[in-house]
Design an enzyme around this catalytic site. Sequence first.
Site, short mmCIF file in Angstrom:
data_model
loop_
_atom_site.label_atom_id
_atom_site.label_comp_id
_atom_site.label_asym_id
_atom_site.label_seq_id
_atom_site.Cartn_x
_atom_site.Cartn_y
_atom_site.Cartn_z
N ASP A 1 0.98 -1.07 -0.06
CA ASP A 1 -0.10 0.47 0.14
C ASP A 1 1.17 1.40 0.65
O ASP A 1 0.14 2.54 -0.10
CB ASP A 1 -1.34 0.02 1.15
CG ASP A 1 -0.50 -0.31 2.84
OD1 ASP A 1 0.77 -0.64 2.69
OD2 ASP A 1 -1.47 -0.03 3.68
N SER A 2 2.38 1.24 -0.15
CA SER A 2 2.86 2.18 -0.66
C SER A 2 2.92 2.91 -1.57
O SER A 2 3.36 3.87 -2.05
CB SER A 2 4.13 1.37 -0.06
OG SER A 2 4.67 0.38 -1.44
N ASP B 1 -0.45 -6.20 -0.05
CA ASP B 1 -1.26 -5.82 1.62
C ASP B 1 -2.59 -5.11 1.38
O ASP B 1 -4.00 -4.82 0.46
CB ASP B 1 -0.70 -4.07 1.52
CG ASP B 1 0.39 -4.46 2.04
OD1 ASP B 1 0.47 -4.51 2.58
OD2 ASP B 1 1.53 -3.33 2.20
N LYS C 1 -1.43 -9.26 3.30
CA LYS C 1 -0.45 -9.11 3.98
C LYS C 1 -1.35 -8.11 5.06
O LYS C 1 -1.80 -6.86 4.80
CB LYS C 1 0.71 -8.24 3.80
CG LYS C 1 1.94 -7.64 5.24
CD LYS C 1 3.36 -7.02 4.52
CE LYS C 1 2.95 -5.29 3.80
NZ LYS C 1 2.98 -4.95 4.73
N GLU D 1 -0.96 -5.48 8.94
CA GLU D 1 -0.44 -4.78 10.14
C GLU D 1 -0.68 -4.76 10.95
O GLU D 1 -2.23 -4.39 11.54
CB GLU D 1 -0.03 -3.34 9.79
CG GLU D 1 0.87 -3.06 8.45
CD GLU D 1 0.75 -1.29 7.70
OE1 GLU D 1 0.38 -0.81 8.73
OE2 GLU D 1 1.01 -1.07 7.19
N GLU E 1 9.47 -3.55 10.32
CA GLU E 1 9.90 -2.60 9.20
C GLU E 1 10.70 -1.61 10.62
O GLU E 1 9.78 -1.08 11.48
CB GLU E 1 8.84 -2.26 8.58
CG GLU E 1 9.07 -0.35 8.30
CD GLU E 1 8.20 0.35 7.24
OE1 GLU E 1 7.45 -1.11 6.86
OE2 GLU E 1 8.05 0.80 7.11
O1 KIV Z 1 3.04 -1.26 1.57
C1 KIV Z 1 5.14 -1.58 1.56
O2 KIV Z 1 5.55 -1.19 0.90
C2 KIV Z 1 5.38 -2.29 2.77
C3 KIV Z 1 7.15 -2.53 2.78
C4 KIV Z 1 7.44 -0.67 3.36
C5 KIV Z 1 7.01 -3.75 3.00
O3 KIV Z 1 4.37 -2.59 3.54
#
Ligand code: KIV
Length: 264
Positions: free
Chosen positions: A45-46, A84, A112, A114, A181
């Site tokens: 989600d970056s 994500d 993924k 968090e 992270e």
């Molecule tokens: O969103 C993302 O790119 C991430 C990585 C930084 C691990 O969660």
Amino acid sequence: MAKITTSTLLKMKQQGEKISTITAYDASFAKLFDQAGIHAILIGDSLGMVLQGQDDTLPVSIDHMVYHTQCVKRGVENTLIISDMPFMSYANLEQALTNAAKLMQAGASMVKMEGGAWLVDTIKALVERGIPVCAHLGLTPQSVNVFGGFKVQGREEAKAQQMIIDAQALEAAGAQLLVLECIPAPLGKAISEAITIPTIGIGAGKDTNGQILVMHDALGISCSYMPKFSRNFLQETGDIKKSIELYISEVSQGNFPGEDHIFK
Ligand code: KIV
């Protein structure tokens, strides 16, 4: 290269081989990374920050994640695809099941999320229904407003101990991978030794079982700045595919991250 699965990554940890992963958001980069031999691609989600130019990841929606997962899937042959779950898309069990299913149907092989022990029931429910989970601890960017900025986490002894307990709870719930992270390097090592599933670090030292970078950071094309934990592999090679091959080989030989890229 054979198709990479969660079993491949587990075996790599057991054999002491380092895992290289990177983010990607479209078919062209995904294909290039896949062909370079990357072990896993994260549709992070970056993308809210590096593609959309947002200040953080909070504006990213499940529809954005589905679209980019579909794009990446079309470029990938062997690499494991992790997608994500964006902000508030797993706030309750019902939402988590619905949204994780959307990502799996879009082409992900793992999702993924968090968070710490509060995710235990959610992870159990997803795994029971056939959805592999990668957990994420430390500087979890969706909580940036709780942390008061993008800050290294786990510096205090009590918080470090809690992170180890959370990692063990996430593994016991069924998580098969754990991203760590921006935490002190000794904590990255301690967590990696306290659990049997592979850990993938980003600013978590060299002793995690693998590394991940946001592709824009690894290529030095982030619109904001170069984080301390990253390295500009494109500057070193002048070629995108060679950059990723160098990244993979530096991770595999234990040369990346170096002393300059870690938090103490
Ligand atoms: O969103 C993302 O790119 C991430 C990585 C930084 C691990 O969660």
